[in-house]
Design a protein around this motif. Structure first.
Motif, PDB file in Angstrom:
ATOM      1  N   SER A   1      29.411  33.342  52.008  1.00  0.00           N
ATOM      2  CA  SER A   1      30.569  34.207  51.786  1.00  0.00           C
ATOM      3  C   SER A   1      31.186  33.962  50.414  1.00  0.00           C
ATOM      4  CB  SER A   1      31.622  33.983  52.878  1.00  0.00           C
ATOM      5  OG  SER A   1      32.009  32.617  52.946  1.00  0.00           O
ATOM      6  N   VAL A   2      31.121  32.723  49.928  1.00  0.00           N
ATOM      7  CA  VAL A   2      31.663  32.409  48.604  1.00  0.00           C
ATOM      8  C   VAL A   2      30.826  33.066  47.513  1.00  0.00           C
ATOM      9  CG1 VAL A   2      32.165  30.548  46.961  1.00  0.00           C
ATOM     10  CG2 VAL A   2      32.693  30.247  49.383  1.00  0.00           C
ATOM     11  N   LEU A   3      29.507  33.050  47.658  1.00  0.00           N
ATOM     12  CA  LEU A   3      28.643  33.679  46.668  1.00  0.00           C
ATOM     13  C   LEU A   3      28.817  35.192  46.669  1.00  0.00           C
ATOM     14  CD1 LEU A   3      25.346  31.610  47.034  1.00  0.00           C
ATOM     15  CD2 LEU A   3      27.251  31.264  45.465  1.00  0.00           C
ATOM     16  N   ALA A   4      29.020  35.773  47.853  1.00  0.00           N
ATOM     17  CA  ALA A   4      29.300  37.217  47.908  1.00  0.00           C
ATOM     18  C   ALA A   4      30.599  37.519  47.180  1.00  0.00           C
ATOM     19  CB  ALA A   4      29.373  37.672  49.362  1.00  0.00           C
ATOM     20  N   ARG A   5      31.587  36.665  47.371  1.00  0.00           N
ATOM     21  CA  ARG A   5      32.872  36.838  46.681  1.00  0.00           C
ATOM     22  C   ARG A   5      32.688  36.679  45.170  1.00  0.00           C
ATOM     23  NH1 ARG A   5      38.341  36.633  48.437  1.00  0.00           N
ATOM     24  NH2 ARG A   5      39.668  36.828  46.610  1.00  0.00           N
ATOM     25  N   ALA A   6      31.855  35.733  44.753  1.00  0.00           N
ATOM     26  CA  ALA A   6      31.640  35.474  43.328  1.00  0.00           C
ATOM     27  C   ALA A   6      30.957  36.654  42.636  1.00  0.00           C
ATOM     28  CB  ALA A   6      30.814  34.202  43.144  1.00  0.00           C
ATOM     29  N   THR A   7      29.994  37.293  43.304  1.00  0.00           N
ATOM     30  CA  THR A   7      29.325  38.439  42.679  1.00  0.00           C
ATOM     31  C   THR A   7      30.297  39.609  42.511  1.00  0.00           C
ATOM     32  OG1 THR A   7      28.510  39.159  44.857  1.00  0.00           O
ATOM     33  CG2 THR A   7      27.035  37.808  43.515  1.00  0.00           C
ATOM     34  N   LYS A   8      31.170  39.805  43.495  1.00  0.00           N
ATOM     35  CA  LYS A   8      32.201  40.848  43.377  1.00  0.00           C
ATOM     36  C   LYS A   8      33.148  40.510  42.215  1.00  0.00           C
ATOM     37  CE  LYS A   8      35.194  44.122  44.676  1.00  0.00           C
ATOM     38  NZ  LYS A   8      36.398  43.754  43.933  1.00  0.00           N
ATOM     39  N   PHE A   9      33.518  39.246  42.087  1.00  0.00           N
ATOM     40  CA  PHE A   9      34.398  38.810  41.004  1.00  0.00           C
ATOM     41  C   PHE A   9      33.727  39.036  39.650  1.00  0.00           C
ATOM     42  CE2 PHE A   9      36.607  35.938  38.197  1.00  0.00           C
ATOM     43  CZ  PHE A   9      37.916  35.899  38.668  1.00  0.00           C
ATOM     44  N   LEU A  10      32.439  38.737  39.592  1.00  0.00           N
ATOM     45  CA  LEU A  10      31.698  38.927  38.351  1.00  0.00           C
ATOM     46  C   LEU A  10      31.650  40.401  37.964  1.00  0.00           C
ATOM     47  CD1 LEU A  10      30.126  37.173  36.308  1.00  0.00           C
ATOM     48  CD2 LEU A  10      28.065  37.615  37.639  1.00  0.00           C
ATOM     49  N   GLU A  11      31.477  41.264  38.946  1.00  0.00           N
ATOM     50  CA  GLU A  11      31.487  42.710  38.675  1.00  0.00           C
ATOM     51  C   GLU A  11      32.829  43.161  38.109  1.00  0.00           C
ATOM     52  OE1 GLU A  11      28.365  44.517  41.956  1.00  0.00           O
ATOM     53  OE2 GLU A  11      30.417  44.071  42.570  1.00  0.00           O
ATOM     54  N   ASP A  12      33.906  42.559  38.603  1.00  0.00           N
ATOM     55  CA  ASP A  12      35.249  42.952  38.172  1.00  0.00           C
ATOM     56  C   ASP A  12      35.654  42.347  36.828  1.00  0.00           C
ATOM     57  OD1 ASP A  12      35.524  44.414  40.496  1.00  0.00           O
ATOM     58  OD2 ASP A  12      36.627  42.844  41.568  1.00  0.00           O
ATOM     59  N   TYR A  13      35.096  41.178  36.488  1.00  0.00           N
ATOM     60  CA  TYR A  13      35.624  40.424  35.343  1.00  0.00           C
ATOM     61  C   TYR A  13      34.597  40.126  34.243  1.00  0.00           C
ATOM     62  CZ  TYR A  13      40.010  39.607  37.798  1.00  0.00           C
ATOM     63  OH  TYR A  13      41.232  39.783  38.416  1.00  0.00           O
ATOM     64  N   TRP A  14      33.384  40.702  34.331  1.00  0.00           N
ATOM     65  CA  TRP A  14      32.379  40.323  33.340  1.00  0.00           C
ATOM     66  C   TRP A  14      32.795  40.712  31.926  1.00  0.00           C
ATOM     67  CZ3 TRP A  14      30.075  43.824  30.150  1.00  0.00           C
ATOM     68  CH2 TRP A  14      30.011  45.157  30.547  1.00  0.00           C
ATOM     69  N   ARG A  15      33.497  41.822  31.775  1.00  0.00           N
ATOM     70  CA  ARG A  15      33.936  42.224  30.428  1.00  0.00           C
ATOM     71  C   ARG A  15      34.908  41.206  29.846  1.00  0.00           C
ATOM     72  NH1 ARG A  15      33.336  46.689  33.508  1.00  0.00           N
ATOM     73  NH2 ARG A  15      32.045  48.404  32.684  1.00  0.00           N
ATOM     74  N   GLU A  16      35.828  40.741  30.678  1.00  0.00           N
ATOM     75  CA  GLU A  16      36.794  39.747  30.199  1.00  0.00           C
ATOM     76  C   GLU A  16      36.113  38.410  29.927  1.00  0.00           C
ATOM     77  OE1 GLU A  16      41.093  37.784  31.513  1.00  0.00           O
ATOM     78  OE2 GLU A  16      40.315  39.540  32.580  1.00  0.00           O
ATOM     79  N   LEU A  17      35.148  38.045  30.746  1.00  0.00           N
ATOM     80  CA  LEU A  17      34.391  36.813  30.503  1.00  0.00           C
ATOM     81  C   LEU A  17      33.646  36.916  29.173  1.00  0.00           C
ATOM     82  CD1 LEU A  17      33.048  36.357  34.145  1.00  0.00           C
ATOM     83  CD2 LEU A  17      34.502  34.695  32.946  1.00  0.00           C
ATOM     84  N   CYS A  18      33.039  38.071  28.922  1.00  0.00           N
ATOM     85  CA  CYS A  18      32.347  38.280  27.641  1.00  0.00           C
ATOM     86  C   CYS A  18      33.317  38.191  26.466  1.00  0.00           C
ATOM     87  CB  CYS A  18      31.652  39.643  27.638  1.00  0.00           C
ATOM     88  SG  CYS A  18      30.098  39.683  28.563  1.00  0.00           S
TER      89      CYS A  18
END
Length: 591
Positions: A221-238
């Motif tokens: 469940s944590v990894l599922a949450r992390a992939t959703k977070f990555l989808e939402d925040y990848w631009r900011e991470l970049c």
């Protein structure tokens, strides 16, 4: 605490240790029970069951009752309120472990002693050895391990209570090994703001992408949450990587200090590469693309976590999913000795040195449904379980749990040497029910697995589900909540009524004879499927976290009992469908 020499010996001799443990399972279990009784027979709890003072195995099995948490809770509450822990167990308590409460419906305080912690740590080392043995060169890189902390609470007596990982992450052994093997700095793990912690852990993982050889969390469940977070925040991470500056909303002092040592300057080349990967229309295989040296994903994917398998397989792009072990807040049970097994085929080999185990036979009806354990069925020892039989596991520990029903139903699938191997089946008594039928977690999982096959040709993924028994009208009905997405994007699929109704039919036809008979007779109304918007199950997780659950230990409830939780999903509904009123129950005669 185990010294460095002992730890080194475990790693060097791990496979030999496993052979010794599994070859001597019966003898070690007998010794375990003898030791538990020797130490604890004089406690207030146990002494009342041994009036003659003879605390042996026979009297233990004859006199000590099989209990639930509610039976033990009065003693735990007394310890929490200031009485000595010796009323329940002999060794000093070092703290309480707080369970998540999302699978069993309530949070529990489980005592832990220095020795029970050592046994758990020993178990983790053996898991690590078995897993790494399957993959070449795992020590050449690091793990992107997503760990999170919850605030500690103090009981009135001053004893600390926290989730296990919060406790473990503050130990010397964890912190001394973290920098060697994990990308996440300890400060990001100890950060109590899950959003800031997730952002910083993913950022450090991306900055060290060429070193990452595994992605891990305790539960899927944590990894599922992390992939959703990555989808939402990848631009900011970049943006952070491109400029070399951490986002202003990261205000946790520990995170800021740790990131200042890692995010040391602009890296536009890396940012461009990550952006190119994340801008791809389809995120299939995105984990492998972002971390090209990754060898496996390690996370428990059995039980209620199995609903995330297809999601992780999609994002992983063929990376093996490893369910490494079977553990709970109460005890460590077993290890997956075949890490490359498909998630639905995983069995756990029980280790006899962590606790004393008994097994209550669980009956299965013609439809394969777990029924209540019959009172005339006596529990059997680890050495006496039968291949193919279903059991509910009962545990006795050095830390105050005696003949304690964990609530998990297991199936014996084989033996490794003289130690049995079990497949996790379901939580006992987690059921949907309207009338006399009982639809279990396993029944529901199998039915939904059958139904979602209808969606796959259309590129639609089921990313999360839950259910409840709606008795607000007569007759009542089962209600399913599904979160759906297109494989190539986060867009909500176009919901074709005929296809969704077919899914409803397949779910109902996958249930047992009793359900179908009651459905045909009108005692149960047509099953209702409610589709919710993207991110709804993240909101559900946030709700349980706000009530005290830990994101690290979160188990998605397959059957909702909380009215507030049901309201959250109902408020996110974007479509609802029913089984056709004229549904024929073709399998009725086959039941």
């Amino acid at each position: 605490m185990a010294g460095e020499i002992e730890i080194k010996e475990i790693y060097e001799n791990g496979m030999k240790i496993l052979e010794d443990l599994t070859n001597n399972a019966h003898e070690l279990q007998e010794q375990m029970l003898e030791e538990i009784l020797r130490r604890n027979a004089g406690t207030e709890y146990l002494s009342r069951f041994f009036p003659s003072g003879q605390a042996d195995k026979l009297n233990f099995k004859t006199n000590v009752p099989i209990v639930t948490y509610e039976d033990t809770k009065p003693y735990i509450d007394r310890i929490a309120n200031g009485e000595t822990s010796s009323i329940l167990f002999a060794d000093p308590i070092i703290q309480f472990i707080r369970s998540s409460g999302t699978s069993g419906g309530q949070q529990k305080l489980i005592p832990i002693t220095a020795e029970s912690f050592e046994k758990g740590k020993y178990h983790l080392f053996l898991v690590d050895i078995v897993t790494k043995k399957c993959f070449s060169g795992p020590d050449e890189g690091k793990s992107l391990s997503l760990y999170f902390s919850k605030p500690e609470i103090e009981t009135p007596s001053g004893i600390v209570a926290s989730p296990y990982l919060t406790f473990y992450s503050k130990t010397d052994i964890f912190q001394s090994n973290l920098a060697k093997f994990c990308t996440s700095p300890i400060e990001t793990i100890l950060c109590l703001d899950n959003k800031q912690s997730m952002f910083c852990q993913l950022l450090t993982g991306l900055l060290q992408r060429d070193e990452v050889v595994q992605l891990s969390s305790i539960f899927a469940s944590v990894l599922a949450r992390a992939t959703k977070f990555l989808e939402d925040y990848w631009r900011e991470l970049c943006c952070n990587i491109r400029t070399g500056y951490l986002s202003d909303w990261i205000i946790d002092p520990g995170c800021k200090n740790a990131m200042s040592l890692i995010l040391t300057g602009p890296n536009p080349e890396l940012a461009d590469l990550i952006q190119q990967i994340c801008e791809d229309k389809s995120w299939e295989g995105v984990i492998k693309k972002l971390w090209p040296k990754i060898k496996y994903i390690s996370s428990i994917c059995t039980g209620s976590m199995s609903q995330y398998i297809s999601l992780l397989e999609f994002y992983g792009g063929g990376i093996p999913l490893v369910s490494p072990s079977y553990v709970s807040s109460e005890a460590c049970f077993g290890i997956n000795l075949q890490p490359l097994s498909k998630p639905f085929d995983v069995s756990y080999t029980f280790l006899p040195n962590t606790a004393y185990f008994e097994f209550l036979p669980v009956n299965k009806d013609g439809g394969g449904k777990a029924q209540e354990t019959r009172t005339m069925d006596k529990p059997v020892d680890l050495a006496n379980v039968k291949l193919g039989q279903y059991y509910e596991v009962v545990v006795t520990t050095l830390a105050g749990l005696y003949r304690y029903r964990v609530g998990d139903v297991l199936k014996v699938t084989g033996f490794y040497n003289k130690s049995p191997q079990f497949q996790f089946v379901e939580r006992q008594n987690v059921v949907l029910s309207i009338d006399t039928e009982k639809t279990t977690e396993e029944d529901l999982s199998k039915a939904i697995t059958n139904a979602k096959l209808i969606l796959e040709p259309f590129g639609i993924m089921l990313t999360a589900y839950s259910s409840y028994s709606d008795t607000s009208s007569i007759p009542g009905r089962y209600v399913l909540f599904w979160e759906l997405k297109m494989k190539g994007s986060n867009d909500l699929p176009k919901l074709d009524a005929k296809i969704m109704e077919e899914c409803c039919c397949i779910v109902e036809e996958s249930f047992g004879f009793t359900y179908k008979a009651l459905r045909k007779g009108g005692a149960i109304s047509a099953l209702e499927l409610r589709v919710v918007k993207h991110g709804s199950f993240d909101e559900l997780m946030d709700f349980y976290i706000s009530k005290g659950a830990s994101i690290t230990q979160y188990k998605p409830p397959c059957c909702l009992k909380s009215e507030d939780a049901i309201k959250i999903l109902n408020s996110a509904m974007v479509g609802k469908f029913f089984s056709p009123k004229t549904m024929f129950l073709s399998a009725l005669s086959e039941g």
